[in-house]
Every structure is written in structure tokens, then in C-alpha cells.
Design a protein around this motif. Sequence first.
Motif, PDB file in Angstrom:
ATOM      1  N   HIS A  77      54.867  -9.343  89.508  1.00 39.66           N
ATOM      2  CA  HIS A  77      55.627  -8.688  88.455  1.00 39.66           C
ATOM      3  C   HIS A  77      56.487  -7.546  88.998  1.00 39.66           C
ATOM      4  CE1 HIS A  77      53.099 -11.150  86.046  1.00 39.66           C
ATOM      5  NE2 HIS A  77      52.011 -10.417  86.227  1.00 39.66           N
ATOM      6  N   LEU A  78      57.450  -7.161  88.187  1.00 41.64           N
ATOM      7  CA  LEU A  78      58.374  -6.075  88.490  1.00 41.64           C
ATOM      8  C   LEU A  78      58.108  -4.915  87.550  1.00 41.64           C
ATOM      9  CD1 LEU A  78      61.491  -8.385  88.538  1.00 41.64           C
ATOM     10  CD2 LEU A  78      60.395  -7.440  90.572  1.00 41.64           C
ATOM     11  N   VAL A  79      58.197  -3.699  88.077  1.00 40.03           N
ATOM     12  CA  VAL A  79      57.996  -2.517  87.250  1.00 40.03           C
ATOM     13  C   VAL A  79      59.070  -1.485  87.580  1.00 40.03           C
ATOM     14  CG1 VAL A  79      56.371  -0.784  86.415  1.00 40.03           C
ATOM     15  CG2 VAL A  79      55.500  -2.924  87.390  1.00 40.03           C
ATOM     16  N   GLY A  80      59.684  -0.932  86.545  1.00 38.05           N
ATOM     17  CA  GLY A  80      60.556   0.218  86.700  1.00 38.05           C
ATOM     18  C   GLY A  80      59.851   1.445  86.161  1.00 38.05           C
ATOM     19  N   PHE A  81      59.832   2.521  86.924  1.00 39.41           N
ATOM     20  CA  PHE A  81      59.209   3.775  86.508  1.00 39.41           C
ATOM     21  C   PHE A  81      60.276   4.862  86.421  1.00 39.41           C
ATOM     22  CE2 PHE A  81      55.613   1.636  88.589  1.00 39.41           C
ATOM     23  CZ  PHE A  81      54.569   1.878  87.701  1.00 39.41           C
ATOM     24  N   VAL A  82      60.129   5.745  85.445  1.00 40.74           N
ATOM     25  CA  VAL A  82      61.041   6.884  85.316  1.00 40.74           C
ATOM     26  C   VAL A  82      60.229   8.169  85.194  1.00 40.74           C
ATOM     27  CG1 VAL A  82      62.900   5.532  84.292  1.00 40.74           C
ATOM     28  CG2 VAL A  82      61.208   6.620  82.811  1.00 40.74           C
ATOM     29  N   SER A  83      60.764   9.241  85.757  1.00 40.57           N
ATOM     30  CA  SER A  83      60.097  10.538  85.699  1.00 40.57           C
ATOM     31  C   SER A  83      60.365  11.218  84.359  1.00 40.57           C
ATOM     32  CB  SER A  83      60.600  11.429  86.839  1.00 40.57           C
ATOM     33  OG  SER A  83      61.945  11.837  86.578  1.00 40.57           O
ATOM     34  N   GLU A  84      59.740  12.359  84.172  1.00 37.28           N
ATOM     35  CA  GLU A  84      59.944  13.114  82.942  1.00 37.28           C
ATOM     36  C   GLU A  84      61.386  13.608  82.806  1.00 37.28           C
ATOM     37  OE1 GLU A  84      57.082  16.229  83.018  1.00 37.28           O
ATOM     38  OE2 GLU A  84      55.392  14.927  82.486  1.00 37.28           O
ATOM     39  N   ALA A  85      62.113  13.676  83.922  1.00 32.71           N
ATOM     40  CA  ALA A  85      63.494  14.148  83.898  1.00 32.71           C
ATOM     41  C   ALA A  85      64.467  13.080  83.429  1.00 32.71           C
ATOM     42  CB  ALA A  85      63.909  14.638  85.282  1.00 32.71           C
ATOM     43  N   VAL A  86      63.984  11.840  83.279  1.00 33.82           N
ATOM     44  CA  VAL A  86      64.852  10.711  82.939  1.00 33.82           C
ATOM     45  C   VAL A  86      64.454  10.146  81.587  1.00 33.82           C
ATOM     46  CG1 VAL A  86      65.661   8.441  83.660  1.00 33.82           C
ATOM     47  CG2 VAL A  86      65.150  10.177  85.387  1.00 33.82           C
ATOM     48  N   ARG A  87      65.440   9.932  80.751  1.00 34.87           N
ATOM     49  CA  ARG A  87      65.206   9.372  79.417  1.00 34.87           C
ATOM     50  C   ARG A  87      65.698   7.926  79.383  1.00 34.87           C
ATOM     51  NH1 ARG A  87      68.439  11.247  73.959  1.00 34.87           N
ATOM     52  NH2 ARG A  87      67.524   9.725  72.525  1.00 34.87           N
ATOM     53  N   VAL A  88      64.888   7.034  78.820  1.00 31.49           N
ATOM     54  CA  VAL A  88      65.285   5.639  78.632  1.00 31.49           C
ATOM     55  C   VAL A  88      65.952   5.507  77.265  1.00 31.49           C
ATOM     56  CG1 VAL A  88      64.481   3.257  78.430  1.00 31.49           C
ATOM     57  CG2 VAL A  88      63.457   4.782  80.128  1.00 31.49           C
ATOM     58  N   VAL A  89      67.205   5.057  77.269  1.00 26.45           N
ATOM     59  CA  VAL A  89      67.954   4.940  76.007  1.00 26.45           C
ATOM     60  C   VAL A  89      68.234   3.490  75.639  1.00 26.45           C
ATOM     61  CG1 VAL A  89      68.979   7.224  76.239  1.00 26.45           C
ATOM     62  CG2 VAL A  89      70.173   5.250  77.205  1.00 26.45           C
ATOM     63  N   GLY A  90      67.867   2.546  76.502  1.00 27.19           N
ATOM     64  CA  GLY A  90      68.062   1.137  76.198  1.00 27.19           C
ATOM     65  C   GLY A  90      67.369   0.253  77.207  1.00 27.19           C
ATOM     66  N   GLN A  91      67.089  -1.006  76.807  1.00 24.43           N
ATOM     67  CA  GLN A  91      66.435  -1.962  77.694  1.00 24.43           C
ATOM     68  C   GLN A  91      67.090  -3.329  77.527  1.00 24.43           C
ATOM     69  OE1 GLN A  91      62.021  -1.798  77.657  1.00 24.43           O
ATOM     70  NE2 GLN A  91      62.219  -0.105  76.199  1.00 24.43           N
ATOM     71  N   ASP A  92      67.271  -4.039  78.646  1.00 26.55           N
ATOM     72  CA  ASP A  92      67.893  -5.364  78.616  1.00 26.55           C
ATOM     73  C   ASP A  92      67.324  -6.208  79.757  1.00 26.55           C
ATOM     74  OD1 ASP A  92      69.541  -7.483  77.952  1.00 26.55           O
ATOM     75  OD2 ASP A  92      71.259  -6.713  79.079  1.00 26.55           O
ATOM     76  N   HIS A  93      66.040  -6.514  79.691  1.00 26.72           N
ATOM     77  CA  HIS A  93      65.345  -7.182  80.774  1.00 26.72           C
ATOM     78  C   HIS A  93      65.629  -8.688  80.790  1.00 26.72           C
ATOM     79  CE1 HIS A  93      63.330  -3.363  80.874  1.00 26.72           C
ATOM     80  NE2 HIS A  93      62.715  -3.578  79.721  1.00 26.72           N
ATOM     81  N   GLU A  94      65.304  -9.320  81.937  1.00 22.80           N
ATOM     82  CA  GLU A  94      65.461 -10.766  82.091  1.00 22.80           C
ATOM     83  C   GLU A  94      64.162 -11.357  82.618  1.00 22.80           C
ATOM     84  OE1 GLU A  94      68.139 -12.506  81.303  1.00 22.80           O
ATOM     85  OE2 GLU A  94      69.630 -10.905  81.067  1.00 22.80           O
ATOM     86  N   VAL A  95      63.764 -12.485  82.045  1.00 24.75           N
ATOM     87  CA  VAL A  95      62.592 -13.213  82.518  1.00 24.75           C
ATOM     88  C   VAL A  95      62.975 -14.679  82.672  1.00 24.75           C
ATOM     89  CG1 VAL A  95      60.223 -13.914  82.013  1.00 24.75           C
ATOM     90  CG2 VAL A  95      61.002 -11.628  81.380  1.00 24.75           C
ATOM     91  N   GLY A  96      62.744 -15.220  83.853  1.00 24.27           N
ATOM     92  CA  GLY A  96      63.027 -16.629  84.063  1.00 24.27           C
ATOM     93  C   GLY A  96      64.437 -16.892  84.551  1.00 24.27           C
ATOM     94  N   ALA A  97      64.827 -18.171  84.507  1.00 22.30           N
ATOM     95  CA  ALA A  97      66.085 -18.641  85.088  1.00 22.30           C
ATOM     96  C   ALA A  97      67.269 -17.805  84.605  1.00 22.30           C
ATOM     97  CB  ALA A  97      66.301 -20.108  84.727  1.00 22.30           C
TER      98      ALA A  97
END
Length: 241
Positions: A77-97
Motif C-alpha cells: 500500500h501507499l501512504v501520504g503523511f502530512v505534518s501539522e503545518a500542512v492542511r489537506v484541502v482535497g483528495q483525488d486518489h487512484e486505485v487500479g488500472a
Amino acid sequence: MRAITLNLGYPGPTGGKLAEMLTQIADLKPDFLGVQGAKGWEKANAPFPYGGQVFHTAEETLNMRGYLVPSAHDGHHLVGFVSEAVRVVGQDHEVGAPFWHGVVCLDLRMGDHDFRGVVTQAAPDSPRLREIEAEALAEKTKVERVVMLGGWNAVPTSHPGGGPRRKNDVAAARALEEVNLLDAATEVGNATPTVLTPMPYQSDRVYFKGLTVKTVQIVGVGSKHAAAVVDFAIPTQSGAA
């Protein structure tokens, strides 16, 4: 802003090795961390030196928030981690082909500056598929600033040549460069290998656009892959690059 890419080398969720690796990464204080080969991290009761679920224990060890994308093959599996200094404002992941494993894709904000954070791992044995993956990743980079972390399983365009055909292949790297993504290590002239077998080369690389590289370090943390640690300059004024 510090970005780190690390392939765990598939040590599995048991034993002290993984805990030691995560502690060493935590000491490097990343703002954005991409982990490949997080095998077993999705299991609710996977054993771990500190007890509890691997993924959440990794978050605690790193003091970072994680986003796990399941691999289409072998549980790597793949994991993205962000510190407290970084805010996640959107997600657009891909799984498979067309991706052998998948893609973590996060829209991130640090201060008043936005960038897209991507984590991926290229197909291990197929140069043709890696090129297709790289071309598909172009759709993820149509923004001003990008930091793309990955284990590419093939050489960068700066590699002098030689070695097994399946690794000595620059088609994917060229496809990334065609959409204006730069290889951070190449930009600063750091050719230190991140793996030594089947030949010494930089498998683990950070691509970017819209930012300025300050330093690149290749740091061993106990995996058969060294971590690529890249410091980027953050603009002093919003809109500057």
C-alpha cells in the motif's frame, strides 16, 4: 518545506525494524512524507512493537496525519503523511488500472501556498507499464505547484547507462519531464544511489514543479531503500514561485 519519499522494502508490520525506521524518519521532521510498501498496514489488529493498528501507530510515531491508498497488487500500500503545518484541502486518489499499485493524491496548503502532493510506486518489472503510468500521472500535475514522491523502479534520465534492461529504462522519467516535472536530485547534482541491487541507481526520487529546491539528501534508515529528503523553498509572498 521538507518532503521525504521512502520505500519500506516490505519489512512487514512485525518486529522492531519498522518502528526504528519510522522513528528515524520522524527525527528528520518531514512536512510531506510518501511511504511505499506499507504491507499489512490496513489490518485492524496487525502486530506492532507498540501494540495496536500499524497505520495509526505510524501516525503517532511520526506525529503526522496519514492517508492510505490500497495497492492493487500484493498489499504493497501507499501512504501520504502530512505534518501539522500542512492542511489537506482535497483528495483525488487512484486505485487500479492503469497503475500497478495506485496513487495518493492530496491537495495541500502550507501557510497561504497551495501545492499538489502525490505518492506513487511504479510497476516493478515492466518498462512499458511504467511509461503508461507516468503519462497518466500527467493528469495529476495540471496545477501550479506539485511535489511527487515515488519509488520508480527504473533509472532517472541523468543515469549514465548500463545495468539490467528493465531497470536501465528512462521512458517513464522522460514522460514526467515532458510535463515540466523536474527531478530534485538531478537539479542539484546529487547522484547518490537509493538502492544498490540489482545495480546502484536512484530508484526513489522526488519530482516537482513550481517550487525551488534548496537541498537533497539521501539518508539510510534501515530499509533496503534509502530515503530521499528534499527541502524546498517556500515563497515569501503568495503567488511567488
